[in-house]
Design a protein around this motif. Sequence first.
Motif, mmCIF file in Angstrom:
data_model
loop_
_atom_site.group_PDB
_atom_site.id
_atom_site.type_symbol
_atom_site.label_atom_id
_atom_site.label_comp_id
_atom_site.label_asym_id
_atom_site.label_seq_id
_atom_site.Cartn_x
_atom_site.Cartn_y
_atom_site.Cartn_z
ATOM 1 N N GLY A 161 -7.280 1.077 -5.969
ATOM 2 C CA GLY A 161 -6.948 1.697 -4.697
ATOM 3 C C GLY A 161 -5.842 1.036 -3.931
ATOM 4 O O GLY A 161 -5.553 1.422 -2.799
ATOM 5 N N THR A 463 -2.505 8.020 -8.388
ATOM 6 C CA THR A 463 -2.882 8.754 -7.172
ATOM 7 C C THR A 463 -2.216 8.229 -5.909
ATOM 8 O O THR A 463 -2.114 8.953 -4.910
ATOM 9 C CB THR A 463 -4.399 8.694 -6.951
ATOM 10 O OG1 THR A 463 -4.789 7.347 -6.668
ATOM 11 C CG2 THR A 463 -5.147 9.203 -8.174
ATOM 12 N N TRP A 466 -3.766 7.773 -1.084
ATOM 13 C CA TRP A 466 -4.468 8.786 -0.298
ATOM 14 C C TRP A 466 -5.988 8.784 -0.491
ATOM 15 O O TRP A 466 -6.709 9.076 0.478
ATOM 16 C CB TRP A 466 -3.886 10.181 -0.552
ATOM 17 C CG TRP A 466 -4.182 10.787 -1.894
ATOM 18 C CD1 TRP A 466 -3.396 10.791 -2.995
ATOM 19 C CD2 TRP A 466 -5.374 11.494 -2.265
ATOM 20 N NE1 TRP A 466 -4.000 11.442 -4.034
ATOM 21 C CE2 TRP A 466 -5.218 11.882 -3.611
ATOM 22 C CE3 TRP A 466 -6.553 11.833 -1.600
ATOM 23 C CZ2 TRP A 466 -6.197 12.600 -4.300
ATOM 24 C CZ3 TRP A 466 -7.535 12.531 -2.287
ATOM 25 C CH2 TRP A 466 -7.352 12.910 -3.617
ATOM 26 N N PRO A 467 -6.555 8.469 -1.692
ATOM 27 C CA PRO A 467 -8.027 8.424 -1.760
ATOM 28 C C PRO A 467 -8.632 7.378 -0.817
ATOM 29 O O PRO A 467 -9.675 7.617 -0.206
ATOM 30 C CB PRO A 467 -8.297 8.079 -3.225
ATOM 31 C CG PRO A 467 -7.102 8.582 -3.968
ATOM 32 C CD PRO A 467 -5.957 8.284 -3.042
ATOM 33 N N THR A 468 -7.978 6.233 -0.687
ATOM 34 C CA THR A 468 -8.481 5.206 0.235
ATOM 35 C C THR A 468 -8.320 5.649 1.679
ATOM 36 O O THR A 468 -9.202 5.411 2.518
ATOM 37 C CB THR A 468 -7.757 3.872 0.008
ATOM 38 O OG1 THR A 468 -7.950 3.458 -1.345
ATOM 39 C CG2 THR A 468 -8.294 2.795 0.937
#
Length: 488
Positions: A161, A463, A466-468
Motif C-alpha cells: 500500500g 494500484t 487509492w486503496p489506502t
Amino acid sequence: MSTVYRPWMGYLAALVAGGLTTLTFSPFQLWWLGPVAVALVFAGFHAQTPGQAALRGWSFGVGLFGSGTSWIYVSIHDYGYTGVPLAVFLTALFAVTLALFYAVPFWFYRRFTGARLAWLSFAGLWVLAEVLRTYLFTGFPWLLLGSAHVDSPLAPLAPLGGVYLLSLVTALSGTLLVELLRRRWWPLAPLAALWLVPPTLPGHWTTPGETTRVALLQGNLPQLMKWTAEGQRNAANTYARLTRSLGDDVDLIVWPETALPMFERQALPLLERLQTTLPTDTALLTGIVERDEQGDYYNAVIGLGNTQGRYRKEHLVPFGEFMPLEWLLRGIIAFFDLPMSSFSAGAHDQPPIRAAGLSIGTAICYEIIYPDLVASRARQAEALLTVSNDTWFGGSIGPLQHLQMARLRALENGRYVMRATSNGVTAIIDPRGRVTHRAPQFETSQVVGEVRAMQGETPFTRTGSWPTWLLAGLMLVPGLRLRQTRRR
C-alpha cells in the motif's frame, strides 16, 4: 477536568510530538517514536473544542516542520543570497504555514466527529491530512509519517500500500497505544498484530532479469560558482575525466541533475567528443537544461550512445524551478531571482528511457518524493533513476531524508533505484530498499555496481495509493456526527 486535558498541555505535547517525529527519519531513524508522537497528539484530543484541536494540530506541524525542514534555511541563506534575519524569518514562515495542513483537518475533525471509535477515525484523518499535503498547492509530501519505516518491521507493507499504508498503521498504533493505557487490555491484540504480521508477508513481489553494470558520477562542484564561465569549464572537465577513467566494463554511466550547467545545445560539442571515446554499447545519461524552439526550457535527462528517448521533469519545485505569483515576487529579494527558476513542465505520459538495453523510469530530484508519480513510472520500467542536485541542502539533514524517501520508492515498487547526485548521497538501492553501493558525501566520487532489470509489479505499483486513501476515508466515517449536540 483532569489536569492531563488542560489545553496548554496538549499544545506543548503536540509541539514535542512534532520534534519527535523528525527523529523517526534519517539520519536519526528512531522509527519506533512514530506511534509515541501520534499518541501525544491524540491523548485528550476529544476533550478539546474545534479551535483548540486546530491549535494542537498547528503546534504539531510547527514542531515537525520547524525541526524536520530546517534545511530550508541553508537553501535560502547560503545559496539564496539572503541575510540571516530574513532567512530565519522565511524559514519560520515556511514551517508555520505548512503546519496549517494539520490545523485545518484537525478543526474539521473535532467539528464533525465525536469520541465514538475515535482511535479508528483519528488514524484515518491523519492519512487524509497527509494526502491533502501531497497534492494541494502543488504538494509537499516531505516527512510523511510512513517514510520513516523503510527499515522497521512495517517495511513489508510498503509494496502492498505504499507510504500511506505505513502512515496509517503508524497512526493507528499511536491511537491504540492511548487506548491501551486507558483500558489496559483490549487494544493489546490489534496492536501486536499490526507489528507482528507484516514481517511474515512475502518479501519479493518482482523477479530479477538481466544485469546492467552502472556507474554513477558525483562531481562535488561548488554550487555558488556553478553557472559562471569557470564553473561550466570545471563541470565539463570533471565529468569528462571521471567518465574516461571508468574503462570498458560499464554498460551505463549516469551524471546528476544539470551536471553540465549550460543548455543542451551548448553542451553538444563536448558530449559528441566524449561519445567517440565510449565503447559502442555503452550508454550515458545526464541531467541537462533543454531549450526548445519556442524558447521554453526544461529540466531534462538526455542520453548518448546506446540510448533511446529523453525525459523532461514534470513536477517542478515552487520558487526553485517556477515562481508562484511571479509578477509580485520577482525583484523583491535575491532569493526570488535565482537562476533557472522559470522552467516549463514536461508531459505526464512520457515513456521510459531505454539505455544499455534497460528500460528506465525517471524522476528528477524532488519528484522522487511523490509515491504515485514514481509508481506510474515503474509500471512501464525495469528500473528507476533519480538524478538530483542536493548541494542546495549543504551539510544539513535534507539529503539524508531525500535518500530515505528514494529507498522507500524502491521498496514500494520492487525496482532498483539509481540515484546520482551532485555532492551526495549518490547510491544504488536494491528492490528491498537497501543501499548496496554508496558514495561519501562532499567528495568527487564514482559509484560502480550492478542493477537488475526487474520484472512484474508489486500491488502498490499496480494500484497506487487509492486503496489506502479509501480505507482511511472509511475509517473516518464511524466517528462522524450527523447532528451536532449543543456544547455547554
